[in-house]
Design an enzyme around this catalytic site. Structure first.
Site, PDB file in Angstrom:
ATOM      1  N   ASP A 132      13.937  -4.675  68.798  1.00 31.25           N
ATOM      2  CA  ASP A 132      12.805  -4.448  69.711  1.00 31.25           C
ATOM      3  C   ASP A 132      11.740  -5.445  69.232  1.00 31.25           C
ATOM      4  OD1 ASP A 132      11.685  -2.489  71.881  1.00 31.25           O
ATOM      5  OD2 ASP A 132      10.087  -2.523  70.419  1.00 31.25           O
TER       6      ASP A 132
ATOM      7  N   LYS B  91      14.674   5.953  68.576  1.00 32.11           N
ATOM      8  CA  LYS B  91      13.866   4.740  68.360  1.00 32.11           C
ATOM      9  C   LYS B  91      13.371   4.785  66.922  1.00 32.11           C
ATOM     10  CE  LYS B  91      12.219   1.106  70.601  1.00 32.11           C
ATOM     11  NZ  LYS B  91      12.775   0.358  71.735  1.00 32.11           N
TER      12      LYS B  91
HETATM   13  P1  NDP Z   1       9.563  -9.816  70.846  1.00 32.82           P
HETATM   14  O1  NDP Z   1       9.035  -9.446  69.519  1.00 32.82           O
HETATM   15  O2  NDP Z   1      10.699 -10.751  70.939  1.00 32.82           O
HETATM   16  O3  NDP Z   1       8.392 -10.397  71.771  1.00 32.82           O
HETATM   17  C1  NDP Z   1       7.240  -9.651  72.020  1.00 32.82           C
HETATM   18  C2  NDP Z   1       6.276 -10.525  72.805  1.00 32.82           C
HETATM   19  O4  NDP Z   1       5.177  -9.721  73.221  1.00 32.82           O
HETATM   20  C3  NDP Z   1       5.692 -11.649  71.986  1.00 32.82           C
HETATM   21  O5  NDP Z   1       5.362 -12.710  72.829  1.00 32.82           O
HETATM   22  C4  NDP Z   1       4.445 -10.997  71.399  1.00 32.82           C
HETATM   23  O6  NDP Z   1       3.440 -11.914  71.025  1.00 32.82           O
HETATM   24  C5  NDP Z   1       3.973 -10.163  72.561  1.00 32.82           C
HETATM   25  N1  NDP Z   1       3.241  -9.003  72.058  1.00 32.82           N
HETATM   26  C6  NDP Z   1       3.671  -8.056  71.169  1.00 32.82           C
HETATM   27  N2  NDP Z   1       2.708  -7.170  70.927  1.00 32.82           N
HETATM   28  C7  NDP Z   1       1.653  -7.544  71.681  1.00 32.82           C
HETATM   29  C8  NDP Z   1       0.353  -7.018  71.869  1.00 32.82           C
HETATM   30  N3  NDP Z   1      -0.042  -5.907  71.222  1.00 32.82           N
HETATM   31  N4  NDP Z   1      -0.471  -7.674  72.744  1.00 32.82           N
HETATM   32  C9  NDP Z   1      -0.074  -8.785  73.404  1.00 32.82           C
HETATM   33  N5  NDP Z   1       1.145  -9.337  73.248  1.00 32.82           N
HETATM   34  C10 NDP Z   1       1.997  -8.719  72.404  1.00 32.82           C
HETATM   35  O7  NDP Z   1       9.924  -8.406  71.567  1.00 32.82           O
HETATM   36  P2  NDP Z   1      10.845  -8.144  72.830  1.00 32.82           P
HETATM   37  O8  NDP Z   1      10.757  -9.288  73.774  1.00 32.82           O
HETATM   38  O9  NDP Z   1      12.155  -7.667  72.344  1.00 32.82           O
HETATM   39  O10 NDP Z   1      10.113  -6.861  73.473  1.00 32.82           O
HETATM   40  C11 NDP Z   1       9.090  -6.958  74.459  1.00 32.82           C
HETATM   41  C12 NDP Z   1       8.969  -5.635  75.200  1.00 32.82           C
HETATM   42  O11 NDP Z   1      10.232  -5.327  75.821  1.00 32.82           O
HETATM   43  C13 NDP Z   1       8.635  -4.420  74.345  1.00 32.82           C
HETATM   44  O12 NDP Z   1       7.849  -3.511  75.112  1.00 32.82           O
HETATM   45  C14 NDP Z   1      10.002  -3.799  74.085  1.00 32.82           C
HETATM   46  O13 NDP Z   1       9.904  -2.406  73.775  1.00 32.82           O
HETATM   47  C15 NDP Z   1      10.649  -4.028  75.428  1.00 32.82           C
HETATM   48  N6  NDP Z   1      12.112  -3.958  75.433  1.00 32.82           N
HETATM   49  C16 NDP Z   1      12.850  -4.796  74.660  1.00 32.82           C
HETATM   50  C17 NDP Z   1      14.222  -4.736  74.701  1.00 32.82           C
HETATM   51  C18 NDP Z   1      15.078  -5.711  73.960  1.00 32.82           C
HETATM   52  O14 NDP Z   1      16.283  -5.714  74.213  1.00 32.82           O
HETATM   53  N7  NDP Z   1      14.555  -6.547  73.097  1.00 32.82           N
HETATM   54  C19 NDP Z   1      14.920  -3.706  75.510  1.00 32.82           C
HETATM   55  C20 NDP Z   1      14.050  -2.945  76.361  1.00 32.82           C
HETATM   56  C21 NDP Z   1      12.695  -3.062  76.279  1.00 32.82           C
HETATM   57  P3  NDP Z   1       3.214 -12.253  69.466  1.00 32.82           P
HETATM   58  O15 NDP Z   1       4.299 -13.213  69.125  1.00 32.82           O
HETATM   59  O16 NDP Z   1       1.855 -12.825  69.404  1.00 32.82           O
HETATM   60  O17 NDP Z   1       3.335 -10.945  68.729  1.00 32.82           O
END
Ligand code: NDP
Length: 446
Positions: A166, A126
């Site tokens: 991510d 990571k």
């Molecule tokens: P994105 O950046 O596309 O979206 C993240 C979302 O979560 C946004 O809506 C963001 O809001 C919100 N968010 C981020 N940080 C916080 C916080 N501290 N408090 C509240 N809301 C928050 O990321 P992903 O959708 O790719 O990832 C989301 C989760 O899924 C993570 O935990 C990631 O590790 C996990 N994941 C992702 C994978 C992938 O393929 N993308 C694979 C496996 C797991 P805002 O826009 O306001 O920041």
């Protein structure tokens, strides 16, 4: 806590001071694994758990870049190469101001077990940076990505370490990173996954994590003769994972009533149907706006600064970030009749929240199993890159679906207790561990 676990954790904490999320992730795994290892002394003698908890390599580097005003900015870049026993290091890059060594080590550690569960030959890693893409222009994001890759390129490669996206790293960022890698190395290889479809990407990769977490929920529900059809679903987040979880839940006949971002959540009692979801996708992926703008177009409540877990639902899908469900949220969910939690995010439930779910004996799918569809499809992207042959949408989706069913079977195999309750935490931890541990035993003291 069992005495062996507390002894083991004392060493981990002393060696990795201040890395709270890392301690949390290791402890959760140690609690499942130590009793298993006690019954299988070959792993104990070879100190496999102690070795797995020490990254093979940790790279930390300076990332200087120029903002649009011509001012110099300095961020910190990281890549944790955690374990390569069963394949090249594989895992995403996160760009978010909260990124630090402990968070990336927790993610890399979880990735080792998750990647093993997929059955594909991928080790765990990571990386990322404390850079915040929010509010930056495309040019600023490009200059940052180019500077980041100017150091990272020497540590990665299609057979060495293959990063992906991510939080904060989507198609735009992967494009800039790939462009810079290609320029520096003068080679077109599958060094990153999540690439655009015209230049080596896989169909279904953007959808894979959200679709996979939904397939996993469907599998869990099927053990109780139930399914997603007709269920009310609370989703957190509105990024990549949340968007495609919402799409698949709706396709399977469920009703998604919430989505969120770091400022608050929206609650649409009528359900976020496919037309409304298209609006969210445009808002988040193109306009890069805030979720509250949903209420300018559709009838919905907006709850500033809150998480959606107080809303009554049958299924909860935390798809935003780590530790977004605490014990109080978990109790509220259970009290309101939630029967299934499928984690699209990594470690979104605190240990106390997990305890609430397990004590209530609801279906609880931890991230390392439920969200493994993302990295599994990255693995399928690597296969297509190696063959230089793209697969159709249907073929990739079918393979993703089968992989999620197999991960579920592994969890059932290793996680079913004497009373018949499936503890998916134990199932995923032990199921993910065995293959990596056996490979490490076979490869000698590495
Ligand atoms: P994105 O950046 O596309 O979206 C993240 C979302 O979560 C946004 O809506 C963001 O809001 C919100 N968010 C981020 N940080 C916080 C916080 N501290 N408090 C509240 N809301 C928050 O990321 P992903 O959708 O790719 O990832 C989301 C989760 O899924 C993570 O935990 C990631 O590790 C996990 N994941 C992702 C994978 C992938 O393929 N993308 C694979 C496996 C797991 P805002 O826009 O306001 O920041």
């Amino acid at each position: 806590m069992n005495q062996r676990v507390s002894q083991f954790m004392a060493t981990i904490k002393a060696k990795n001071p201040g890395e709270n999320e890392y301690h949390q992730a290791v402890q959760e795994v140690a609690e499942s694994l130590i009793p298993f290892i006690e019954e299988n002394p070959k792993y104990k003698q070879a100190k496999i758990l102690e070795r797995i908890a020490e990254p093979e390599r940790t790279i930390i580097f300076r990332v200087p870049w120029l903002d649009d005003k011509g001012e110099i900015q300095i961020n910190r870049g990281f890549r944790i190469e955690m374990n390569s026993a069963i394949g090249p290091y594989k895992g995403g890059l996160r760009f978010h101001p909260t990124v630090n060594l402990g968070i990336l080590k927790f993610l890399a550690f979880e990735q080792v077990f998750k990647n093993s569960l997929t059955t594909l030959p991928m080790g765990g890693g990571k990386g990322g940076s404390d850079f915040d893409p929010k509010g930056k222009s495309d040019n600023e994001v490009m200059r940052f990505c180019q500077s980041f890759m100017t150091e990272l390129y020497r540590h990665i490669g299609a057979d060495t370490d293959v990063p992906a996206g991510d939080i904060g790293v989507g198609g735009r960022e992967i494009g800039y990173l790939f462009g810079q890698y290609k320029r520096l190395k003068n080679e077109f290889t599958g060094v990153l996954t999540g690439k655009g479809i015209e230049w080596g990407g896989s169909l279904i990769r953007p959808e894979a994590t959200g679709y996979g977490a939904t397939y996993f929920a469907e599998e869990m529900l099927s053990t109780r003769g139930d399914g997603i059809k007709g269920k009310t679903v609370c989703i957190s987040g509105s990024g990549n994972v949340a968007q495609y979880a919402a799409e698949k839940v709706t396709q399977l006949g469920g009703k998604v009533v919430t989505m969120s971002d770091s400022d608050g959540f929206i609650y649409d009692t009528e359900g976020i149907d496919s037309g409304k979801l298209n609006f969210v996708m445009e808002l988040k992926n193109v306009k890069r706006g805030r979720i509250k703008e949903y209420t300018t177009k559709y009838k919905a409540e907006y709850h500033e600064g809150k998480r959606p877990w107080g809303i009554k639902c049958d299924i909860a899908m935390p798809n935003a970030t780590q530790n977004e469900i605490d014990a109080a949220d978990a109790k509220t969910l259970v009290k309101n009749g939630c029967i299934c939690v499928s984690e699209g995010a990594n470690m979104p439930s605190t240990p106390e929240a997990v305890e609430v779910f397990l004590n209530a004996k609801i279906l609880y799918g931890p991230g390392k199993a439920a969200n493994a569809g993302g990295v599994a499809t990255s693995g399928l992207e690597m296969t297509q890159n190696s063959m230089r042959l793209p697969w159709s949408r249907e073929e990739v989706d079918e393979r993703l679906h089968i992989i999620m069913q197999n991960i579920h079977k592994t969890c059932v195999r290793y996680g079913t207790g004497k009373d018949g309750y499936i503890n998916y935490v134990n199932g995923a931890n032990i199921g993910g561990f065995v293959k990596v541990a056996n490979a490490m035993l076979a490869q000698g003291l590495v």
